[in-house]
Design a protein around this motif. Structure first.
Motif: not given
Length: 525
Positions: A176-179, A231-235, A374-376
């Motif tokens: 789920s985190y990969i998605l 966000t992508r970074g949090q994942a 990572l999100t930025e």
């Protein structure tokens, strides 16, 4: 005819060879004639360029880099080249490996040439893998975001290839985190099922443990829906936090046997050496931390470690006496034993290097701060990596340069080049401005010196075609030394002669005085 065609310097005179060439020429078989002449007619320079070996490097983002590795290319230079594709600065955590005949990863030694390693004797290009070699406690100790991205890709690959033992329920959560990292928030069941078939998220073993693929997909969707808003970074950070807590993460496993022939797993990591049951890679039977190790060595099919153990007294080959050293030995084929020893040496050195530089290690970043970074920067980095093709690229081992065969570049690649060009141009302008200021300062100093001496120094910077300025000595800057305080050269030499003569006469006088006052010396003539 044959001698003139082949060249007397490269081919020895052979009547049989000449006859065969003439016969082939009369028969009109030009293709066969070309094949016979090819080894001698091709220039030496062409052979020198193609004497390397084709290699295929599998990168962590599923790209494959086709290379022609020259004999003089060092493994360190190859690692530098691969790292440049990711703008990677922290290269000390990574390495390049190949799968040996036993199925284990064998790592290239950085100080050796690439082609000096014992690759499997197979046809086709040598297959190499770029991946993480040295693991650490947490990604919070990594400085660069590119390094964290590669650790994340490496963890995904290890989970998917079942190199890390993971419970199936944890696999669903990780999927789920990969998605969430790749696709963002949940949209629909159909889209998720389609994405799961494309992404490396569900390993085969997890699918075998459950009745159907649809059940596994439903479990992933349940976890996926709970991640809305992340966000992508949090994942990425949450994914790595789970993976880092797994007991088999960061351990390199090798299949060995003990003296009785019982199979074991030997695990090597930044923490030490571990011995596992052959059917259980999670809980180690024996743990040998690096600080306990006194020595490690190998001999043919045997790998041994000497561990400091105060509870035991044994005789070692080094001390020839009783001490608190216990020797543990494992057996395997010679090639695998040498590979285990090389990995143990490198992991121990990595442990020592980190221990010595603990005081210099920067403070760990918080995971929330890493997630924001990572999100930025993640979108830009992903587009750069995804658009770097690998076809038609050849490396020259002598120069270490990368040559590309004219493939069209993507818009993002062109944009990146424009950004780099603009940065270099601004840097050039700043350096030119600094140089101009320094030249102006040098001119002022030279003019001040000329006003004092009446002569322009040769260091005065002149532009091409520029005439030197005319300067005059300032009024009142001339001065005259007091001639009475400076002795002429002849008078100075005479003074030195008189001082030497005076010193000699003083010593003679002192010696005569001591002789005259000595009561033991007779005064009679």
């Amino acid at each position: 005819m044959a001698a003139g065609l082949l060249g007397s310097e490269d081919v020895p005179c052979s009547w049989d060879l000449a006859c065969r060439l003439l016969r082939t020429c009369r028969e009109g078989n030009l293709h066969r004639l070309q094949l016979m002449l090819k080894p001698w007619c091709i220039p030496n320079a062409v052979y020198q360029m193609t004497e390397g070996r084709r290699c295929q490097v599998h990168l962590l983002d599923d790209r494959k880099l086709e290379l022609l590795v020259q004999p003089k290319l060092l493994a360190k230079e190859l690692l530098d080249l691969v790292a440049s594709h990711f703008n990677l600065k922290e290269k000390e955590y990574f390495g390049i490996a190949f799968t040996d005949e036993t199925g284990h990863l064998n790592w290239l030694q950085l100080d050796r040439r690439v082609l000096e390693h014992d690759f499997p004797k197979k046809s086709g290009p040598v297959v190499l893998y770029f991946c993480v070699r040295f693991y650490i406690e947490s990604i919070s100790y990594l400085k660069d975001n590119a390094t964290i991205e590669l650790f994340f890709l490496n963890a995904k690959s290890c989970i998917y290839k079942e190199l890390i033992d993971v419970d199936s329920e944890v696999v669903f959560e990780l999927a789920s985190y990969i998605l969430q990292e790749a696709k963002g928030d949940f949209s629909s069941n159909e889209v998720v099922r389609s994405d799961l078939k494309k992404l490396p998220a569900l390993p085969t073993q997890a699918l075998k443990e459950h009745p159907s693929l649809a059940y596994c997909e439903d479990r992933v969707i349940e976890y996926y829906k709970k991640l809305n808003g992340q966000t992508r970074g949090q994942a990425i950070v949450n994914y790595m936090s789970i993976v880092e807590s797994l007991p088999t993460y960061g351990v390199h496993y090798y299949a060995v046997k003990d003296k009785q022939g019982i199979p074991w797993w030997l695990g090597l990591s930044y923490k030490g050496i571990f011995q596992y049951d052959y059917h259980d890679k999670v809980k180690p039977r024996k743990i040998f931390q690096w600080r306990q190790l006194e020595n490690l060595y190998f001999r043919e099919k045997k790998f041994s470690v000497e561990v400091h153990d105060p509870r035991r007294a044994s005789v070692t080959r080094r001390t020839f006496g009783h001490s608190g050293i216990a020797v543990h030995t494992w057996y395997a084929c010679p090639a695998l034993i040498k590979s285990i020893w090389a990995m143990a040496i490198s992991q121990h050195q990595f442990y020592l290097d980190r221990k010595q530089s603990k005081s210099k290690i920067h403070a760990a970043r918080s995971l929330s701060e890493i997630a924001i970074d990572l999100t930025e920067t993640g979108t830009l980095k992903t587009s750069k990596l995804a658009n770097m093709g690998s076809k038609g690229k050849i490396i020259s081992g002598s120069s270490g340069s990368l040559l590309s065969s004219g493939s069209q570049e993507s818009d993002s690649s062109q944009s990146a080049k424009k950004d780099m060009l603009a940065a270099l141009k601004s840097r050039q302008e700043a350096l030119e401005e600094t140089l101009r200021q320094r030249l102006e300062e040098l001119k002022r100093l030279c003019l001040r010196e000329a006003e004092l001496t009446g002569k322009l120094p040769v260091e005065y910077p002149l532009d091409p075609g520029e005439e030197p300025p005319i300067v005059r000595r300032r009024i009142g800057t001339a001065f005259k030394l007091d001639e009475q305080k400076i002795l002429p050269k002849g008078e100075e030499a005479e003074l030195e002669r008189l001082e030497r003569e005076f010193a000699i006469q003083s010593q003679i006088t002192e010696a005569a005085r001591r002789l005259a006052s000595d009561p033991n010396v007779s005064k009679k003539l």
